[in-house]
Enzyme design. Structure first.
Site, PDB file in Angstrom:
ATOM      1  CG  ASN A  91      24.722   4.507  23.519  1.00 45.04           C
ATOM      2  OD1 ASN A  91      25.732   5.187  23.691  1.00 45.04           O
ATOM      3  ND2 ASN A  91      24.790   3.209  23.213  1.00 45.04           N
ATOM      4  CB  SER A 145      30.211  12.896  19.035  1.00 47.05           C
ATOM      5  OG  SER A 145      31.609  12.987  18.838  1.00 47.05           O
ATOM      6  CE1 TYR A 158      29.782   9.158  15.324  1.00 47.47           C
ATOM      7  CE2 TYR A 158      31.391  10.874  15.822  1.00 47.47           C
ATOM      8  CZ  TYR A 158      30.582   9.837  16.235  1.00 47.47           C
ATOM      9  OH  TYR A 158      30.559   9.483  17.565  1.00 47.47           O
ATOM     10  CE  LYS A 162      27.157  10.454  17.238  1.00 46.69           C
ATOM     11  NZ  LYS A 162      26.209   9.664  18.027  1.00 46.69           N
TER      12      LYS A 162
HETATM   13  N1  LIG Z   1      33.632   5.887  21.663  1.00 50.03           N
HETATM   14  C1  LIG Z   1      33.806   7.159  21.323  1.00 50.03           C
HETATM   15  O1  LIG Z   1      34.937   7.647  21.182  1.00 50.03           O
HETATM   16  C2  LIG Z   1      32.622   8.051  21.137  1.00 50.03           C
HETATM   17  C3  LIG Z   1      32.842   9.432  21.103  1.00 50.03           C
HETATM   18  C4  LIG Z   1      31.761  10.271  20.931  1.00 50.03           C
HETATM   19  C5  LIG Z   1      30.489   9.745  20.805  1.00 50.03           C
HETATM   20  N2  LIG Z   1      30.297   8.402  20.844  1.00 50.03           N
HETATM   21  C6  LIG Z   1      28.936   7.906  20.662  1.00 50.03           C
HETATM   22  O2  LIG Z   1      28.599   7.021  21.701  1.00 50.03           O
HETATM   23  C7  LIG Z   1      27.582   6.122  21.256  1.00 50.03           C
HETATM   24  C8  LIG Z   1      27.948   4.709  21.654  1.00 50.03           C
HETATM   25  O3  LIG Z   1      29.109   4.333  20.944  1.00 50.03           O
HETATM   26  P1  LIG Z   1      30.243   3.391  21.548  1.00 50.03           P
HETATM   27  O4  LIG Z   1      31.482   4.172  21.537  1.00 50.03           O
HETATM   28  O5  LIG Z   1      29.799   2.765  22.812  1.00 50.03           O
HETATM   29  O6  LIG Z   1      30.363   2.329  20.357  1.00 50.03           O
HETATM   30  P2  LIG Z   1      30.146   0.757  20.292  1.00 50.03           P
HETATM   31  O7  LIG Z   1      30.427   0.400  18.875  1.00 50.03           O
HETATM   32  O8  LIG Z   1      30.911   0.084  21.372  1.00 50.03           O
HETATM   33  O9  LIG Z   1      28.592   0.586  20.618  1.00 50.03           O
HETATM   34  C9  LIG Z   1      27.604   0.949  19.706  1.00 50.03           C
HETATM   35  C10 LIG Z   1      26.413   0.036  19.905  1.00 50.03           C
HETATM   36  O10 LIG Z   1      25.401   0.400  18.947  1.00 50.03           O
HETATM   37  C11 LIG Z   1      24.880  -0.792  18.395  1.00 50.03           C
HETATM   38  N3  LIG Z   1      24.303  -0.561  17.075  1.00 50.03           N
HETATM   39  C12 LIG Z   1      24.953  -0.372  15.903  1.00 50.03           C
HETATM   40  N4  LIG Z   1      24.062  -0.251  14.903  1.00 50.03           N
HETATM   41  C13 LIG Z   1      22.829  -0.371  15.455  1.00 50.03           C
HETATM   42  C14 LIG Z   1      21.512  -0.356  14.941  1.00 50.03           C
HETATM   43  N5  LIG Z   1      21.274  -0.207  13.624  1.00 50.03           N
HETATM   44  N6  LIG Z   1      20.480  -0.496  15.799  1.00 50.03           N
HETATM   45  C15 LIG Z   1      20.700  -0.674  17.129  1.00 50.03           C
HETATM   46  N7  LIG Z   1      21.926  -0.710  17.676  1.00 50.03           N
HETATM   47  C16 LIG Z   1      22.973  -0.568  16.843  1.00 50.03           C
HETATM   48  C17 LIG Z   1      26.084  -1.737  18.314  1.00 50.03           C
HETATM   49  O11 LIG Z   1      25.673  -3.080  18.156  1.00 50.03           O
HETATM   50  C18 LIG Z   1      26.755  -1.440  19.642  1.00 50.03           C
HETATM   51  O12 LIG Z   1      26.247  -2.248  20.677  1.00 50.03           O
HETATM   52  C19 LIG Z   1      27.468   6.350  19.741  1.00 50.03           C
HETATM   53  O13 LIG Z   1      26.350   7.149  19.454  1.00 50.03           O
HETATM   54  C20 LIG Z   1      28.742   7.081  19.408  1.00 50.03           C
HETATM   55  O14 LIG Z   1      28.626   7.874  18.250  1.00 50.03           O
HETATM   56  C21 LIG Z   1      31.327   7.546  21.013  1.00 50.03           C
END
Ligand SMILES: NC(=O)c1ccc[n+]([C@@H]2O[C@H](COP(=O)([O-])OP(=O)(O)OC[C@H]3O[C@@H](n4cnc5c(N)ncnc54)[C@H](O)[C@@H]3O)[C@@H](O)[C@H]2O)c1
Length: 250
Positions: A91, A145, A158, A162
């Site tokens: 994730n 995503s 990005y 993805k």
């Molecule tokens: N929020 C959105 O709109 C959205 C949409 C599509 C996909 N996503 C995907 O969902 C996933 C989770 O994102 P989120 O929205 O919860 O974001 P978020 O920023 O809340 O959480 C991301 C987490 O990843 C951790 N992280 C960052 N760099 C890291 C590293 N080098 N090693 C280990 N952990 C690391 C951060 O500390 C954080 O806890 C991601 O892959 C993101 O691309 C999110």
């Protein structure tokens, strides 16, 4: 529907915040022992505390997913305790600062691809090896995503990363399907987490307007889908890609 993850061992990368946090909590609520993994130690330990407070099992393991050696150590954790790895949720991810493709620097490109694609390749690779060695199958869920399914101007690196995660999931899944190792990808639309901060308040409002349901997704909604795919309730599903986006089609 009971997901019943009793006796299952799970790892969630990026488990300290957002979607990863809600997934860690939900998997633990369904009975799994969860390794909450992240670079953010303090926030990760708070998630572990939250899980332990309702009687769940969890531990924090620090892992920077941009480092292959740390991923190898992370995926070895259960084996070192004479346990199997049943569920791997890949994730952790970041977004690039909005920039058009022709202005993206090589540094930004390499950082995004390493963080959002190569890291998932490593996590999937080592988790699959454990699951094949144990001969009891397992479920890997990769968080991609909707940006990987279509064009999102300004989010080029990005989107490319993805899209790669989606292909990694579908191709990897077919290679190991007959051994009971399932690999699926979830494609969230814009979901209310810190990752959206790069877009600013105006950007978020525009996102909401473009979502047919008129609101951002909630991390718990994405966690529900991940938990379903992680569980035996989805036992005939592999190599699949699921949108969870309030109807977004752009
Ligand atoms: N929020 C959105 O709109 C959205 C949409 C599509 C996909 N996503 C995907 O969902 C996933 C989770 O994102 P989120 O929205 O919860 O974001 P978020 O920023 O809340 O959480 C991301 C987490 O990843 C951790 N992280 C960052 N760099 C890291 C590293 N080098 N090693 C280990 N952990 C690391 C951060 O500390 C954080 O806890 C991601 O892959 C993101 O691309 C999110």
């Amino acid at each position: 529907m009971e997901l019943s993850l009793k006796g299952k061992n799970a790892i969630v990368t990026g488990g300290a915040l957002g979607i990863g946090k809600e997934t860690s909590v939900l998997l633990a609520k369904q009975g799994a022992t969860v390794i909450v993994s992240d670079i953010k130690e303090e926030e990760g330990n708070l998630v572990v505390e939250e899980i332990q407070n309702f009687g769940g099992n969890a531990l924090f393991v620090k892992c920077d997913v941009t480092k292959e050696e740390e991923i190898i150590q992370l995926t070895n954790t259960f084996q070192k305790q004479n346990k199997r790895l049943d569920i791997m949720v890949n994730n952790a991810g970041i977004a690039n600062k909005p920039t058009f493709m022709h202005k993206v620097t090589t540094e930004v490109w390499n950082k995004l691809i390493l963080m959002d694609l190569t890291s998932v390749f490593w996590c999937q690779k080592y988790a699959t090896k454990h699951m094949l060695d144990d001969r009891k199958g397992g479920s890997i869920v990769n968080v991609a995503s909707i940006a990987g399914l279509g064009a999102s101007p300004s989010l080029g690196p990005y989107c490319v990363a993805k899209a790669g995660v989606i292909e990694l999931s579908t191709t990897g899944a077919l290679e190991v399907a007959k051994y009971g190792v399932r690999i699926n990808a979830v494609c969230p639309g814009w979901t209310e987490t810190a990752i959206l901060d790069v877009a600013g308040d105006r950007g978020k409002t525009t996102m909401e307007k473009n979502i047919p349901m008129g609101r951002l997704g909630k991390p718990t909604e994405v966690a529900n889908l991940i938990a379903f795919l992680a569980s035996d309730a989805s036992s005939f599903i592999t190599g699949s890609v699921y949108r969870i986006d309030g109807g977004t089609r752009s």
